[in-house]
Scaffold this motif. Structure first.
Motif, PDB file in Angstrom:
ATOM      1  N   ILE B  97     -35.581 -30.523 -15.084  1.00 30.68           N
ATOM      2  CA  ILE B  97     -36.322 -30.267 -14.082  1.00 30.68           C
ATOM      3  C   ILE B  97     -35.721 -31.081 -12.916  1.00 30.68           C
ATOM      4  CG2 ILE B  97     -38.391 -31.692 -14.470  1.00 30.68           C
ATOM      5  CD1 ILE B  97     -40.144 -29.759 -13.172  1.00 30.68           C
ATOM      6  N   ARG B  98     -35.355 -32.409 -13.294  1.00 34.46           N
ATOM      7  CA  ARG B  98     -34.721 -33.108 -12.142  1.00 34.46           C
ATOM      8  C   ARG B  98     -33.463 -33.013 -11.958  1.00 34.46           C
ATOM      9  NH1 ARG B  98     -36.088 -38.708 -15.212  1.00 34.46           N
ATOM     10  NH2 ARG B  98     -35.423 -37.186 -16.908  1.00 34.46           N
ATOM     11  N   SER B 160     -37.367 -26.142 -16.760  1.00 31.33           N
ATOM     12  CA  SER B 160     -38.710 -26.427 -16.074  1.00 31.33           C
ATOM     13  C   SER B 160     -39.355 -27.720 -16.460  1.00 31.33           C
ATOM     14  CB  SER B 160     -39.648 -25.282 -16.154  1.00 31.33           C
ATOM     15  OG  SER B 160     -39.723 -25.038 -17.461  1.00 31.33           O
ATOM     16  N   ALA B 161     -38.691 -28.496 -17.441  1.00 30.15           N
ATOM     17  CA  ALA B 161     -39.111 -29.643 -18.016  1.00 30.15           C
ATOM     18  C   ALA B 161     -37.952 -30.478 -18.364  1.00 30.15           C
ATOM     19  CB  ALA B 161     -40.003 -29.187 -19.310  1.00 30.15           C
ATOM     20  N   GLY B 217     -44.050 -35.758  -7.727  1.00 30.06           N
ATOM     21  CA  GLY B 217     -44.358 -34.407  -8.390  1.00 30.06           C
ATOM     22  C   GLY B 217     -45.748 -34.605  -9.021  1.00 30.06           C
ATOM     23  N   ALA B 219     -47.651 -34.370 -12.148  1.00 28.43           N
ATOM     24  CA  ALA B 219     -47.722 -34.639 -13.676  1.00 28.43           C
ATOM     25  C   ALA B 219     -48.469 -34.006 -14.537  1.00 28.43           C
ATOM     26  CB  ALA B 219     -47.868 -36.160 -13.983  1.00 28.43           C
ATOM     27  N   ASP B 307     -41.338 -29.548  -9.406  1.00 29.08           N
ATOM     28  CA  ASP B 307     -42.597 -30.160  -9.852  1.00 29.08           C
ATOM     29  C   ASP B 307     -43.583 -30.227  -8.616  1.00 29.08           C
ATOM     30  OD1 ASP B 307     -41.198 -32.193  -8.226  1.00 29.08           O
ATOM     31  OD2 ASP B 307     -41.368 -33.868  -9.538  1.00 29.08           O
ATOM     32  N   ASP B 308     -43.410 -29.707  -7.654  1.00 29.67           N
ATOM     33  CA  ASP B 308     -44.406 -29.680  -6.519  1.00 29.67           C
ATOM     34  C   ASP B 308     -45.380 -28.581  -6.821  1.00 29.67           C
ATOM     35  OD1 ASP B 308     -42.830 -31.849  -5.630  1.00 29.67           O
ATOM     36  OD2 ASP B 308     -41.464 -30.460  -4.423  1.00 29.67           O
ATOM     37  N   ALA B 310     -47.494 -26.357 -10.143  1.00 26.72           N
ATOM     38  CA  ALA B 310     -47.811 -26.303 -11.536  1.00 26.72           C
ATOM     39  C   ALA B 310     -48.745 -24.905 -11.417  1.00 26.72           C
ATOM     40  CB  ALA B 310     -48.375 -27.465 -11.813  1.00 26.72           C
ATOM     41  N   SER B 528     -49.122 -29.590 -18.664  1.00 25.80           N
ATOM     42  CA  SER B 528     -47.503 -29.679 -18.948  1.00 25.80           C
ATOM     43  C   SER B 528     -47.084 -31.086 -18.594  1.00 25.80           C
ATOM     44  CB  SER B 528     -46.861 -28.594 -18.289  1.00 25.80           C
ATOM     45  OG  SER B 528     -47.493 -27.522 -18.102  1.00 25.80           O
ATOM     46  N   LEU B 530     -45.191 -33.087 -17.167  1.00 22.10           N
ATOM     47  CA  LEU B 530     -44.042 -32.872 -16.325  1.00 22.10           C
ATOM     48  C   LEU B 530     -43.167 -34.056 -16.218  1.00 22.10           C
ATOM     49  CD1 LEU B 530     -45.566 -31.145 -13.299  1.00 22.10           C
ATOM     50  CD2 LEU B 530     -43.741 -30.227 -14.709  1.00 22.10           C
TER      51      LEU B 530
END
Lengths: 336, 603
Positions: B97-98, B160-161, B217, B219, B307-308, B310, B528, B530
Motif C-alpha cells: 500500500i505504501r 491494498s495492504a 492513515g 489503521a 490508507d485514507d 477504509a 484490516s 493497514l
C-alpha cells in the motif's frame, strides 16, 4: 635575507662554526686579514706574466736587466757596457756579443673591489658574511701580502662609479692607508662596473697585477671586453667571483617575491618550481664566465662565502696557468 | 550511464580544492635577492614550460579526483555484452500500500520500477530474473529474461495492504538456493527504511533513498458497541489512526449508496475528531433491521490515498455460536478466550459455552477436554465446526492422534521438530487480504507435524495455512457434516506470537465465519490491519548500510565493478603522471667553489 656587509667576526672564517656574526665582537676584515695571513705562513703572490716595475723585486720583468737569469745574446751596440760583452763568443766568432739578463722587478697591483648594493647581501645574515665583507677580507689579505713582499698595491672600490681609490704604492705607510680605505668601503649603489673599470683601465700604464673582486652581477659583455683588453696589454688579470650559497641554490619554498636591492625590480616566483631551472641557469652563467675569461687569458676563481677564506686565498694565490720560472721559494699552499 | 552509489558523487566537490589552490594568489612578503637577473633568465627560459606543466598538473589532478569520485560512486557503463556466467536474480518489489504514496508527481512504485529497471538494464540476456511481489506469501513472476522482467515490472500496481517482505525475501532466498548459477543475487526494491533488516537479508536494496512524505492513515475500524445482536442498538465504530499526526483529524463515515445491500440511510454522514491517541469514535444510528451495515470511513487525503479510506461492513444479527471446551492449564486457553471475548464484543459471535449444545455451533477444543470431546463424536451436534488446538505437552499427542483417527479425520498429528519460526502463509481464498497480511506478519513455529493420514480414503482436506518453511499449519477436513480445523501448534509455544497478536483474533474471526457458512459481502468486521505508520523523514530510523555490495550496488558488480577497476587503474596512471609532472630533479652537488687546482708542490 639582506644583511649589508654582514660581518661574521671571529677569525675571519665565515659560518656558524667560526663563532657567529654581527655581534659586538664582530671584527672588520682589515682586522682579521693579518691574523689570517699569519695563519697561512710564508706565502708569496707571484705574477703569472711579465710585469713592469722600477724596482728590483720578486716578479719577472719584460725588461732586460742585470739579474742572474740569462736571457739572450745580442750584437754589441756602441754604448753598451763592456762588462756584459761575452768574450767567449768574441773568441769563438770574432764578433762582439753582449749578454742580456731578464730583469726581476716589483709588482704594481691594483685590487678592484665591487662595492655595489648586491655585494652587501647575505642569504643567512648572522651566519654567513656578506659578499662585501668576504671580498674586503680577500682584498686586505692580498694587499698585505703584496705589500709585505715589496710590491706596490692600489685599491679601487667601485659601484656605478669609482668610489674609493688608493693609488698603487708600497711601504708601511701604504699598508696603513690601504687598510683604512678598505675599512671605509660600504655597499652602495648599482653595478655599472664596466664604466668604473674602463676609467681605471685607462689609468694603468705599466703592466701589473689586476685583481677584480666582484659578484659579477654585471653586464658580462663590456666587463669581459675591458678585462680582455687589460690581459692583452700584458696585465696579470685575476677575477675572484664571490657568490653567496643562497644565490647558487635558491633555497626556501613556496611563492616568493624577490626584490633586486640594486634596481628595486621585483619578481614573483614559485621557488620549488623554478629551483632546478635556476640552478641550471647559475651553472650556465658560471660556465660562461669561466669560458669567456679563460679565453681572454684571465684567471677566474669562484669563491663561495660559506667556504673558509683561507681556501679562497689559496685559490687566488695559485697561478692559473704556468707563467715561466720565478725566483725564490715557490708559493706555499695552505690547507684550509 | 548510471551510478550504483550516486551519493558518493558528492566527492566531486573535491574538485574545487585543486582549482582553488591553483587560482589562489598567495600574499607574498618581498625579500631581497641580488641575483634577480638569474631568476629573470630562468623564467624567460622556462615560463612557457612551467605554465604548460602547471596546467597539465591541474588537469591531471582534476581528472584524478574525478576518476576517484566516479569509481567511488560505482559508475556503470552500458558497454559490451558481458562475458560473465549467467546470474540468477530475485527482485523482491514492495508493491504494498505504501508504494501508492505520491512522491514528486509519481507514485513510489514508479520510482522503484525505475530504480529496479536500471539494475535490470545491467544484466545480460543469459541472466534469469524472478520478481516477487504482492501481499501475503506474494506472487512469483519468472524466471524470465531481464527484458521480460522489465515488462513484468511495468505491469505491477500498488496493493491494498503491506507486503510481508521478510516472507518474500525468505522465499526469494529459497529460490536462489535452489539454483545452480554461480552468481545469485537477492535484491529488494522498497522505500521502507527498515525493510530487509529482519529475516533473510537482501544482497542489495534499491529505493531506500526515497524520502516518503508524512502520512496519516486508518489503521483499523472496530465495532465497539451494538451490531450483531440487536438491530435497534446504536452502532459505535472506533477508528484507529496511525502515522505522523493521528490526533485532531476529522474522521468521516459515509453509508454505502443504494443498491449496495446496506441497511443504513444512504445519505447518512457521521464525523468525529480523533483524540490524542489517534482514535475517533463514530456513533451510527441503529440500523433497525438485521443485515449488513455497509459504508466507509475516511480522513482527509494525503500523499498516500490508499490508507485514507477504509470500507466498513458489519453484520447485524447472524451471530456465530461459539463453544469453548478448553483446559485452563493449556497455554493457548487464555488467548483463545480473549479472542472470543473480542469477537463477541464486536457483535459477530455469541459465546454459548454455558448453554446446551445445538446444531451449527463452532467448538474450540484444546487440552484434555478437547480430546475427550473429540473422542465422543456421538455427543457432537450435527453441522458442528470443530477448531482443534493441539496441546502444548507432547505426551497428549498420541491420544489426540488416535482420537482424530477414530473421528475419521484424514490428518494425523505428531510431534514435530519445531521448524523455523516465521510468518503464516495463507493458501486458498478464505482469508480476506487484511487477514492474510496479518497472518503473514505473525511468527509461528510448526511445533506439531500435520500430515495426511495413511489408509484414509478420499482427500484429507485442504491446507489453509502453511508455516514459513512450507509445512501445513492449519488444515481443514470434512467428516460427515462436520468441519474439522486442526492447527499445527498452540500459537504461543516456541517463539510463536500468534496468540499475542491481533492476527490470532483475525484468524479465529475468519474461521468462525467460515464455519457458519455465511460469507460477508465485504470484509466482515473490517479491521484490516493497514500498513504500519509511515513516519515522517525526521522520525524515520536511520537505515543501516545494507548488507552486501553497497546500496543497491549488487547488479553493478558485473559492469560497475569492471568500470570501477578500470577507473582505479586510470587513477593509478594519473597518479604516476602527476608524480612525473611534479617531480623535482635532484640538485647536483655543489661545493660553491671551483674545483681546487692541483697542488703543484706536494709535500
Amino acid at each position: 635575507m639582506n644583511g649589508r656587509d654582514a660581518d661574521p667576526g671571529g677569525d675571519g672564517s665565515p659560518g656558524r662554526r667560526e663563532g657567529g656574526a654581527g655581534g659586538p665582537a664582530a671584527r672588520s676584515p682589515e682586522q682579521v686579514a693579518p691574523e689570517l695571513l699569519a695563519r697561512m705562513g710564508p706565502v708569496d703572490l707571484v705574477a703569472r706574466r711579465m710585469v713592469d716595475g722600477t724596482l728590483a723585486g720578486l716578479h719577472r720583468s719584460g725588461r732586460r736587466g742585470t739579474s742572474a737569469e740569462f736571457a739572450e745574446l745580442r750584437a754589441y751596440r756602441p754604448g753598451d757596457d763592456l762588462r756584459h760583452v761575452d768574450w767567449r763568443m768574441v773568441g769563438r766568432s770574432d764578433r762582439f756579443y753582449v749578454k742580456e739578463y731578464r730583469e726581476d722587478t716589483h709588482l704594481v697591483s691594483r685590487i678592484l673591489l665591487d662595492a655595489s648594493a648586491s655585494m652587501g647581501w647575505s642569504s643567512r645574515p648572522g651566519e654567513l658574511p656578506s659578499k662585501l665583507w668576504y671580498g674586503k677580507l680577500l682584498a686586505a689579505c692580498l694587499g698585505l701580502l703584496l705589500l709585505r713582499q715589496g710590491d706596490r698595491v692600489g685599491l679601487v672600490a667601485f659601484d656605478d662609479t669609482l668610489r674609493n681609490r688608493v693609488p698603487p704604492r708600497g711601504g708601511p705607510r701604504q699598508q696603513r692607508e690601504f687598510l683604512r680605505r678598505i675599512r671605509e668601503v660600504e655597499a652602495g649603489g648599482g653595478t655599472l662596473a664596466h664604466t668604473a673599470l674602463r676609467d681605471e683601465a685607462t689609468a694603468m700604464q705599466r703592466r701589473g697585477l689586476v685583481v677584480l673582486v666582484s659578484d659579477l652581477l654585471v653586464d658580462p659583455d663590456p666587463v669581459t671586453r675591458i678585462l680582455t683588453t687589460l690581459a692583452r696589454r700584458g696585465h696579470d688579470v685575476r677575477v675572484i667571483h664571490l657568490m653567496d650559497p643562497g644565490e647558487r641554490t635558491l633555497e626556501g619554498g613556496g611563492r616568493r617575491r624577490f626584490v633586486d636591492p640594486e634596481t628595486g625590480r621585483s619578481l614573483d616566483v614559485s621557488v620549488p618550481e623554478i629551483r632546478d631551472a635556476y640552478r641550471e641557469t647559475v651553472s650556465r652563467v658560471l660556465e660562461e664566465w669561466r669560458r669567456r675569461l679563460g679565453a681572454a687569458g684571465v684567471s677566474y676563481r669562484l669563491c663561495s662565502t660559506d667556504r673558509p677564506p683561507v681556501e679562497a686565498l689559496n685559490r687566488v694565490l695559485s697561478p692559473g696557468r704556468p707563467a715561466g720560472r720565478h725566483r725564490g721559494t715557490p708559493p706555499r699552499r695552505v690547507s684550509p | 550511464m548510471t551510478f550504483l552509489a550516486p551519493l558518493l558523487l558528492a566527492l566531486l566537490a573535491a574538485l574545487a580544492v585543486p582549482l582553488v589552490l591553483h587560482l589562489r594568489r598567495q600574499r607574498q612578503v618581498p625579500s631581497s635577492f641580488p641575483a634577480l637577473r638569474y631568476l629573470e633568465d630562468t623564467l624567460q627560459r622556462t615560463s612557457r614550460h612551467l605554465r604548460l606543466r602547471n596546467r597539465l598538473l591541474l588537469l591531471v589532478r582534476l581528472a584524478l579526483l574525478a576518476v576517484l569520485a566516479l569509481a567511488a560512486a560505482r559508475l556503470v557503463l552500458p558497454v559490451g555484452g558481458g562475458t560473465h556466467p549467467p546470474a540468477a536474480v530475485v527482485l523482491v518489489v514492495d508493491d504494498g500500500i505504501r508504494s501508492a504514496t505520491v512522491l514528486e508527481d509519481r507514485i513510489v512504485l514508479d520510482h522503484l520500477r525505475e530504480k529496479a529497471g536500471e539494475l535490470l538494464a545491467a544484466l545480460g540476456p543469459a541472466d534469469r530474473v524472478w520478481i516477487l511481489h504482492g501481499t501475503g506469501e506474494g506472487q512469483v513472476v519468472g524466471p524470465d529474461s531481464p527484458a521480460g522482467a522489465r515488462r513484468a515490472l511495468a505491469g505491477l500496481e500498488p496493493g491494498s495492504a503491506p507486503p510481508h517482505l521478510p516472507g518474500l525475501l525468505a522465499r526469494g532466498r529459497a529460490i536462489l538456493e535452489a539454483r545452480s548459477e554461480a552468481r545469485t543475487h537477492l535484491v529488494l526494491a522498497s522505500a521502507d527504511p527498515v525493510a530487509g533488516e529482519d529475516g533473510a537479508r537482501p544482497d542489495a536494496v534499491v529505493g531506500r533513498d526515497l524520502a516518503l512524505p508524512p502520512n496519516t492513515g486508518i489503521a483499523g475500524v472496530e465495532v465497539v458497541r451494538g451490531g450483531a445482536r440487536d438491530p435497534n442498538d446504536e452502532l459505535e465504530l472506533l477508528v484507529s489512526l496511525v502515522g505522523d499526526e493521528p490526533a485532531g483529524r476529522e474522521v468521516r463515515f459515509q453509508a454505502a449508496p443504494d443498491g449496495a445491500g446496506g441497511t443504513l440511510d444512504p445519505e447518512l454522514r457521521v464525523q468525529a475528531l480523533s483524540n490524542g491517541g489517534g482514535r475517533a469514535l463514530l456513533r451510527l444510528p441503529p440500523p433497525g433491521e438485521e443485515g449488513w451495515v455497509l459504508g466507509h470511513v475516511e480522513i482527509e487525503a494525503d500523499a498516500l490515498r490508499a490508507d485514507d479510506r477504509a470500507p466498513v461492513a458489519v453484520e447485524v444479527g447472524g451471530q456465530v455460536s461459539l463453544r469453548l471446551i478448553t483446559d485452563p492449564d493449556e497455554p493457548s486457553t487464555s488467548w483463545l478466550r480473549e479472542a472470543a471475548r473480542v469477537l463477541e464484543a464486536s457483535g459477530g459471535v455469541e459465546d454459548v459455552s454455558d448453554a446446551p449444545a445445538s446444531p451449527g455451533e463452532t467448538w474450540i477444543l484444546n487440552g484434555l477436554p478437547g480430546i475427550e470431546a473429540l473422542e465422543d463424536p456421538e455427543a457432537l451436534p450435527p453441522s458442528t465446526t470443530l477448531l482443534l488446538v493441539p496441546p502444548g505437552e507432547v505426551t497428549s499427542l498420541p491420544r489426540l492422534d488416535r482420537a482424530l483417527a477414530e473421528f475419521g479425520a484424514g490428518w494425523s498429528i505428531r510431534a514435530g521438530d519445531g521448524g523455523r519460526p516465521g510468518p503464516l502463509l495463507a493458501e486458498g481464498g478464505i482469508f480476506a487480504p487484511g487477514v492474510r497480511d496479518a497472518l503473514a506478519g505473525s511468527t509461528v513455529a510448526g511445533s506439531r507435524h500435520l500430515e495426511p493420514r495413511a489408509g484414509v480414503e478420499g482427500s484429507p482436506g485442504q491446507v489453509r495455512l502453511r508455516t514459513a518453511d512450507g509445512r501445513p499449519w492449519l488444515v481443514e477436513a470434512s467428516v460427515g457434516d462436520r468441519t474439522l480445523l486442526i492447527m499445527g501448534s498452540d500459537g504461543v509455544a516456541e517463539g510463536s506470537n500468534l496468540g499475542r497478536s491481533a492476527a490470532g483474533i483475525l484468524l479465529l474471526d475468519t474461521l468462525l465465519e467460515q464455519g457458519t457458512g455465511t460469507p460477508a459481502p465485504g470484509a466482515g468486521i473490517d479491521t484490516s490491519v493497514l500498513p504500519p505508520p509511515v513516519t515522517s523523514p525526521g522520525a524515520r530510523p536511520e537505515p543501516e548500510p545494507p548488507a552486501g555490495p553497497g546500496a543497491s550496488g549488487l547488479l553493478g558488480d558485473r559492469r560497475g565493478g569492471e568500470v570501477s577497476a578500470w577507473l582505479l587503474a586510470l587513477a593509478l596512471v594519473l597518479l604516476l603522471l602527476d608524480g612525473w609532472l611534479g617531480r623535482k630533479t635532484p640538485a647536483r652537488p655543489d661545493t660553491g667553489t671551483d674545483p681546487a687546482p692541483p697542488n703543484p708542490h706536494p709535500n
